[in-house]
Enzyme design. Structure first.
Site, short mmCIF file in Angstrom:
data_model
loop_
_atom_site.label_atom_id
_atom_site.label_comp_id
_atom_site.label_asym_id
_atom_site.label_seq_id
_atom_site.Cartn_x
_atom_site.Cartn_y
_atom_site.Cartn_z
N HIS A 1 -1.49 -5.56 1.88
CA HIS A 1 -2.67 -6.44 1.79
C HIS A 1 -2.28 -7.75 1.11
CE1 HIS A 1 -5.90 -3.28 2.57
NE2 HIS A 1 -6.34 -4.34 3.21
N ARG B 1 -18.07 -0.77 4.79
CA ARG B 1 -19.09 -1.45 3.98
C ARG B 1 -19.84 -2.47 4.83
NH1 ARG B 1 -18.99 -6.12 1.44
NH2 ARG B 1 -16.78 -6.45 1.80
N GLU C 1 0.83 -1.21 0.00
CA GLU C 1 0.00 0.00 0.00
C GLU C 1 0.86 1.26 0.00
OE1 GLU C 1 -3.03 -0.10 -0.62
OE2 GLU C 1 -3.64 -2.16 -0.12
N CYS D 1 -8.29 -1.87 7.89
CA CYS D 1 -6.88 -1.88 7.46
C CYS D 1 -6.39 -0.47 7.17
CB CYS D 1 -6.71 -2.77 6.23
SG CYS D 1 -6.89 -4.52 6.63
N1 PCA Z 1 -8.80 -6.84 6.16
C1 PCA Z 1 -9.75 -5.78 6.38
C2 PCA Z 1 -9.78 -5.56 7.86
C3 PCA Z 1 -9.04 -6.70 8.46
C4 PCA Z 1 -8.41 -7.39 7.34
O1 PCA Z 1 -7.63 -8.36 7.42
C5 PCA Z 1 -9.46 -4.53 5.57
O2 PCA Z 1 -8.87 -4.65 4.47
O3 PCA Z 1 -9.79 -3.43 5.99
#
Ligand code: PCA
Length: 221
Positions: free
Chosen positions: A173, A96, A86, A149
């Site tokens: 991610h 959401r 990111e 996140c």
């Molecule tokens: N993914 C979510 C929240 C926790 C996770 O592992 C997100 O992308 O916000």
């Protein structure tokens, strides 16, 4: 007699399961690395709650407890095809689905009155190249979403900017695990071993590369 220098700590975080899943690959990967040595560094893993109001404070407490040299926060992004490094955290929560405390903030700031966004302080392009050199599919992402996140990434970035400018940290991610993707026809996934290896590669790069490299990795949309 000189005392041996203690190893640097690399704090790696993952999240508890959310959204009806029973597993979260981000925590599985972080947990697998807990205590592992990496040259002169050692991984310390912490699990964050998937709760908008709590995840940031839990992360900051862990940083203050462990005084890490590097912070790599991991999260699941089901549907993404590769390891997504990111680039930017934004000061908004627009959930959401409700978080694990049942709260669903809409268009609330992560930190009231703070800047709109922060860039990652990780050498994201060098990390991308290192992952590709290691045969791991990866890309730069310019949105971490607007859920927990992104909120953790923003809380970390705001903390670094205001309290610890020397600390490097950011967010990555990861896709579904193969066993999770089975329930989503045609969905992309990445094996846990590849995610764990990706975190090692990113940690080594972030500890070793002072100035990021300049390579194009943007998107047109
Ligand atoms: N993914 C979510 C929240 C926790 C996770 O592992 C997100 O992308 O916000």
């Amino acid at each position: 007699m000189t005392r041996p220098t203690p190893p640097q700590t690399v704090l790696v975080t993952g999240f508890e399961p959310f959204g009806g899943e029973t597993i979260n690959p981000s925590w599985e990967a972080a947990h697998a690395l807990d205590g592992e040595r990496l040259g002169g560094a050692v991984f310390a893993a912490r699990r964050l709650p998937c709760v908008v109001d709590d995840a940031g404070p839990v992360l900051i407490d862990a940083i203050e407890e462990l005084n890490p040299a590097l912070v790599l926060c991991l999260g699941l992004a089901g549907g993404r095809t590769d390891v997504s490094i990111e680039r930017v955290a934004i000061n908004i929560v627009d959930a959401r689905i409700p978080d694990n405390a049942g709260r669903q903030p809409v268009d609330e700031p992560v930190v009231e009155g703070a800047p709109a966004a922060y860039f990652s302080t990780l050498p994201i392009k060098a990390m991308l190249r290192a992952l590709h050199d290691d045969g791991i599919p990866a890309s730069i992402s310019s949105t971490a979403g607007t859920y927990v996140c992104n909120a953790v990434f923003y809380a970390l970035s705001h903390y670094i900017a205001t309290e610890r400018p020397a600390l490097r940290g950011g967010f990555i991610h990861v896709p579904w695990l193969p066993a999770m993707a089975i329930r989503h026809a045609g969905a992309p996934s990445l094996a846990l071993d590849a995610v764990v290896e990706a975190v090692r590669v990113m940690a080594v790069t972030a500890l070793g590369v002072e100035r990021d490299i300049r390579v194009a990795a943007g998107t047109t949309h």
